[in-house]
Scaffold this active site. Sequence first.
Site, PDB file in Angstrom:
ATOM      1  N   ARG A 128      51.335   1.025  64.869  1.00 22.43           N
ATOM      2  CA  ARG A 128      49.219   1.405  65.094  1.00 22.43           C
ATOM      3  C   ARG A 128      48.795   2.465  64.429  1.00 22.43           C
ATOM      4  NH1 ARG A 128      50.134  -0.815  70.134  1.00 22.43           N
ATOM      5  NH2 ARG A 128      49.643  -3.239  70.036  1.00 22.43           N
ATOM      6  N   LYS A 150      41.125   3.539  51.674  1.00 24.37           N
ATOM      7  CA  LYS A 150      41.250   2.336  51.153  1.00 24.37           C
ATOM      8  C   LYS A 150      42.969   2.114  50.718  1.00 24.37           C
ATOM      9  CE  LYS A 150      37.227  -0.061  50.001  1.00 24.37           C
ATOM     10  NZ  LYS A 150      36.981  -0.622  48.685  1.00 24.37           N
ATOM     11  N   GLU A 192      38.593   5.346  34.998  1.00 24.14           N
ATOM     12  CA  GLU A 192      38.518   5.315  36.277  1.00 24.14           C
ATOM     13  C   GLU A 192      38.232   6.561  36.319  1.00 24.14           C
ATOM     14  OE1 GLU A 192      38.434   3.182  38.360  1.00 24.14           O
ATOM     15  OE2 GLU A 192      40.502   1.493  38.377  1.00 24.14           O
ATOM     16  N   LYS A 234      33.942  11.190  44.626  1.00 23.14           N
ATOM     17  CA  LYS A 234      34.420  10.378  45.843  1.00 23.14           C
ATOM     18  C   LYS A 234      34.336  10.656  47.103  1.00 23.14           C
ATOM     19  CE  LYS A 234      37.569   6.361  46.251  1.00 23.14           C
ATOM     20  NZ  LYS A 234      38.285   5.792  45.764  1.00 23.14           N
ATOM     21  N   GLU A 244      32.716   0.951  53.204  1.00 21.29           N
ATOM     22  CA  GLU A 244      31.695   0.025  52.333  1.00 21.29           C
ATOM     23  C   GLU A 244      30.594  -0.831  53.501  1.00 21.29           C
ATOM     24  OE1 GLU A 244      34.291  -0.522  49.165  1.00 21.29           O
ATOM     25  OE2 GLU A 244      33.232  -2.505  48.293  1.00 21.29           O
ATOM     26  N   ARG A 248      29.003   2.657  49.527  1.00 23.39           N
ATOM     27  CA  ARG A 248      30.306   2.930  48.814  1.00 23.39           C
ATOM     28  C   ARG A 248      30.380   1.573  47.189  1.00 23.39           C
ATOM     29  NH1 ARG A 248      36.225   3.914  51.587  1.00 23.39           N
ATOM     30  NH2 ARG A 248      37.211   4.044  49.585  1.00 23.39           N
ATOM     31  N   ASN A 252      33.023   0.162  42.320  1.00 26.92           N
ATOM     32  CA  ASN A 252      33.183  -0.814  41.696  1.00 26.92           C
ATOM     33  C   ASN A 252      33.092  -0.648  40.108  1.00 26.92           C
ATOM     34  OD1 ASN A 252      35.115  -1.606  43.786  1.00 26.92           O
ATOM     35  ND2 ASN A 252      33.231  -2.907  44.668  1.00 26.92           N
ATOM     36  N   HIS A 255      33.451  -2.784  37.708  1.00 30.81           N
ATOM     37  CA  HIS A 255      35.227  -4.147  37.917  1.00 30.81           C
ATOM     38  C   HIS A 255      34.030  -5.295  38.234  1.00 30.81           C
ATOM     39  CE1 HIS A 255      36.941   0.218  38.699  1.00 30.81           C
ATOM     40  NE2 HIS A 255      37.423  -0.627  39.483  1.00 30.81           N
ATOM     41  N   HIS A 259      37.304  -7.014  36.224  1.00 29.66           N
ATOM     42  CA  HIS A 259      38.610  -7.958  36.763  1.00 29.66           C
ATOM     43  C   HIS A 259      38.786  -8.925  36.221  1.00 29.66           C
ATOM     44  CE1 HIS A 259      38.590  -5.654  41.433  1.00 29.66           C
ATOM     45  NE2 HIS A 259      38.947  -4.719  40.725  1.00 29.66           N
ATOM     46  N   HIS A 272      44.513  -2.057  33.828  1.00 29.85           N
ATOM     47  CA  HIS A 272      42.969  -2.183  34.650  1.00 29.85           C
ATOM     48  C   HIS A 272      42.270  -0.968  34.101  1.00 29.85           C
ATOM     49  CE1 HIS A 272      40.594  -2.093  38.066  1.00 29.85           C
ATOM     50  NE2 HIS A 272      40.623  -1.119  38.422  1.00 29.85           N
TER      51      HIS A 272
HETATM   52  N1  NAD Z   1      43.110   2.687  47.369  1.00 31.69           N
HETATM   53  C1  NAD Z   1      41.982   2.118  46.104  1.00 31.69           C
HETATM   54  O1  NAD Z   1      41.268   3.118  46.883  1.00 31.69           O
HETATM   55  C2  NAD Z   1      42.275   2.275  44.758  1.00 31.69           C
HETATM   56  C3  NAD Z   1      41.499   2.624  44.374  1.00 31.69           C
HETATM   57  C4  NAD Z   1      41.798   2.602  42.433  1.00 31.69           C
HETATM   58  C5  NAD Z   1      42.905   1.445  42.701  1.00 31.69           C
HETATM   59  N2  NAD Z   1      43.552   1.260  43.087  1.00 31.69           N
HETATM   60  C6  NAD Z   1      45.452   0.553  43.061  1.00 31.69           C
HETATM   61  O2  NAD Z   1      45.622   1.269  42.478  1.00 31.69           O
HETATM   62  C7  NAD Z   1      46.725   0.790  41.440  1.00 31.69           C
HETATM   63  C8  NAD Z   1      46.470   1.761  40.722  1.00 31.69           C
HETATM   64  O3  NAD Z   1      47.831   2.683  40.652  1.00 31.69           O
HETATM   65  P1  NAD Z   1      48.498   3.292  39.515  1.00 31.69           P
HETATM   66  O4  NAD Z   1      47.391   2.719  37.944  1.00 31.69           O
HETATM   67  O5  NAD Z   1      48.248   4.951  39.802  1.00 31.69           O
HETATM   68  O6  NAD Z   1      49.875   2.435  38.989  1.00 31.69           O
HETATM   69  P2  NAD Z   1      51.382   2.749  39.286  1.00 31.69           P
HETATM   70  O7  NAD Z   1      51.147   3.035  40.734  1.00 31.69           O
HETATM   71  O8  NAD Z   1      51.571   1.252  39.198  1.00 31.69           O
HETATM   72  O9  NAD Z   1      51.878   3.885  38.559  1.00 31.69           O
HETATM   73  C9  NAD Z   1      51.757   3.344  36.901  1.00 31.69           C
HETATM   74  C10 NAD Z   1      53.149   3.152  36.635  1.00 31.69           C
HETATM   75  O10 NAD Z   1      52.775   4.744  35.804  1.00 31.69           O
HETATM   76  C11 NAD Z   1      54.404   5.106  36.736  1.00 31.69           C
HETATM   77  N3  NAD Z   1      54.463   6.803  37.581  1.00 31.69           N
HETATM   78  C12 NAD Z   1      53.444   7.019  38.080  1.00 31.69           C
HETATM   79  N4  NAD Z   1      53.985   8.309  38.451  1.00 31.69           N
HETATM   80  C13 NAD Z   1      54.092   9.085  36.991  1.00 31.69           C
HETATM   81  C14 NAD Z   1      54.998  10.147  36.762  1.00 31.69           C
HETATM   82  N5  NAD Z   1      54.263  11.150  36.726  1.00 31.69           N
HETATM   83  N6  NAD Z   1      55.199  10.325  35.610  1.00 31.69           N
HETATM   84  C15 NAD Z   1      56.103   8.974  34.734  1.00 31.69           C
HETATM   85  N7  NAD Z   1      55.541   7.475  35.501  1.00 31.69           N
HETATM   86  C16 NAD Z   1      55.013   8.192  36.790  1.00 31.69           C
HETATM   87  C17 NAD Z   1      54.854   4.232  37.962  1.00 31.69           C
HETATM   88  O11 NAD Z   1      55.723   4.161  38.368  1.00 31.69           O
HETATM   89  C18 NAD Z   1      53.823   2.906  37.387  1.00 31.69           C
HETATM   90  O12 NAD Z   1      54.943   2.048  36.410  1.00 31.69           O
HETATM   91  C19 NAD Z   1      46.517  -0.942  41.639  1.00 31.69           C
HETATM   92  O13 NAD Z   1      46.969  -1.386  42.325  1.00 31.69           O
HETATM   93  C20 NAD Z   1      45.536  -0.339  42.247  1.00 31.69           C
HETATM   94  O14 NAD Z   1      44.853  -1.863  42.846  1.00 31.69           O
HETATM   95  C21 NAD Z   1      43.666   2.140  44.367  1.00 31.69           C
HETATM   96 ZN    ZN Z   2      39.288   0.190  39.740  1.00 34.23          ZN
END
Ligand code: NAD
Ligand code: ZN
Length: 377
Positions: A128, A150, A192, A234, A244, A248, A252, A255, A259, A272
């Site tokens: 938990r 999140k 972003e 942020k 949210e 908050r 988006n 987005h 999306h 993205h």
């Molecule tokens: N929780 C939140 O508030 C929130 C906000 C925005 C996005 N997200 C989520 O984040 C995700 C996208 O994140 P992302 O763009 O970081 O994607 P990701 O985690 O898939 O990373 C992108 C790619 O880069 C590679 N990588 C990561 N760090 C690296 C480094 N230092 N050197 C070389 N390669 C590297 C990864 O292995 C992957 O192939 C989505 O699932 C989205 O829904 C969450």
């Molecule tokens: Zn986003």
Amino acid sequence: VTPVQTTLDVALGERSYPVVITPDLPGPMVAEHIATLSAGRRARVLVVTDSNVGPLYGADVVAAIEAVGCDTRLVTLPAGEAHKTVVTWSSVVDAALDHGIRRKDVIVALGGGVVGDIAGFAAASVNRGVAFVQVPTTLLAQVDSSVGGKTGVNHTTGKNLIGAFWQPRAVIASQRVLETLPARERRCGLAEAIKHGFIADPAMLRSAVDAAADLMALEPAVTSKLVADCVRIKAAVVEADEREAGQRAVLNFGHTFGHAFERELGYGALTHGEAVALGMVMAADLSVAFGVSDDPSLGLFVTEVLDALGLPANPYAPNRPSLDRLIAAARADKKAVDADRVNFILLRDAGSPLIQVHPWAHIREALEPRFESRRPQ
Ligand SMILES: NC(=O)c1ccc[n+]([C@@H]2O[C@H](COP(=O)([O-])OP(=O)(O)OC[C@H]3O[C@@H](n4cnc5c(N)ncnc54)[C@H](O)[C@@H]3O)[C@@H](O)[C@H]2O)c1
Ligand SMILES: [Zn+2]
């Protein structure tokens, strides 16, 4: 300029935490925070990473944590959004329980947003809730996903439909690890980042345009300033509305149609961030069409910032999906108010967002001329 270490705070009462932006590799700083969290106990630590990041930085982080006396295990997930599933989450939970993780132990996310969201959700659910430390290794994760609490995974019916709010105890954003980030992932993070500028900080947008070449090269001093600006923005949004209830949702911005582009073109055709870039142009144009903004060149300004950073900026190009297809895809998104209306993030001006409910019919009417004019005469 030599970048210096910066620490910002996310102020959420007893759930407050520091965000450290460091020019160095993350290991020592992560270890220092875990040592504080475990207060002299020999804590168990599970470091969650992916198949790209693990080979590059896993050993450094594990060794640093071991060096402060913690029993540390590394679990490596297959990289990519396709693996952000309950199956992968469940494998992290298995590893955590197998390693004997209890309430006072720590789960560390070493990776991009995908690893952060999965590991965070595992941290929220094992026993938990156990302490969680974010070590974001993508620009996107540093400017956005690692802050705010999140966590979650995707379901076959939609993105991020399963999850929890679970704040990290610390975020360590190393600029060094960004050196290995592929160009496309850099641009995705830049999209972003400037989203934060459009909702809260027009001065950041002007500096981003001026420093575009340095940003695309992720020059450390310029990038760490950008990361700090975004974390500040942020954090302020999350501090005002952690769960949210309303405001908050400004995060988006871009987005709704972003999306839609992702769905319509198939995930992977656009990153993205690229999809959100196109969505931001449409949101700016809608803001003017609805009279929310009285600046007719708002859309042009968004386009100019995106262009400067090498991001796609024309959602109306003939090779893009039609307005009908985009609206159909956007309607399928979980953000809808009801079948006919959507909560749309508009701008009064750069830096001043406004959330309004609009019927899809009005959105279609307002955007139709843009899509008409793309037809060859
Ligand atoms: N929780 C939140 O508030 C929130 C906000 C925005 C996005 N997200 C989520 O984040 C995700 C996208 O994140 P992302 O763009 O970081 O994607 P990701 O985690 O898939 O990373 C992108 C790619 O880069 C590679 N990588 C990561 N760090 C690296 C480094 N230092 N050197 C070389 N390669 C590297 C990864 O292995 C992957 O192939 C989505 O699932 C989205 O829904 C969450
Ligand atoms: Zn986003």
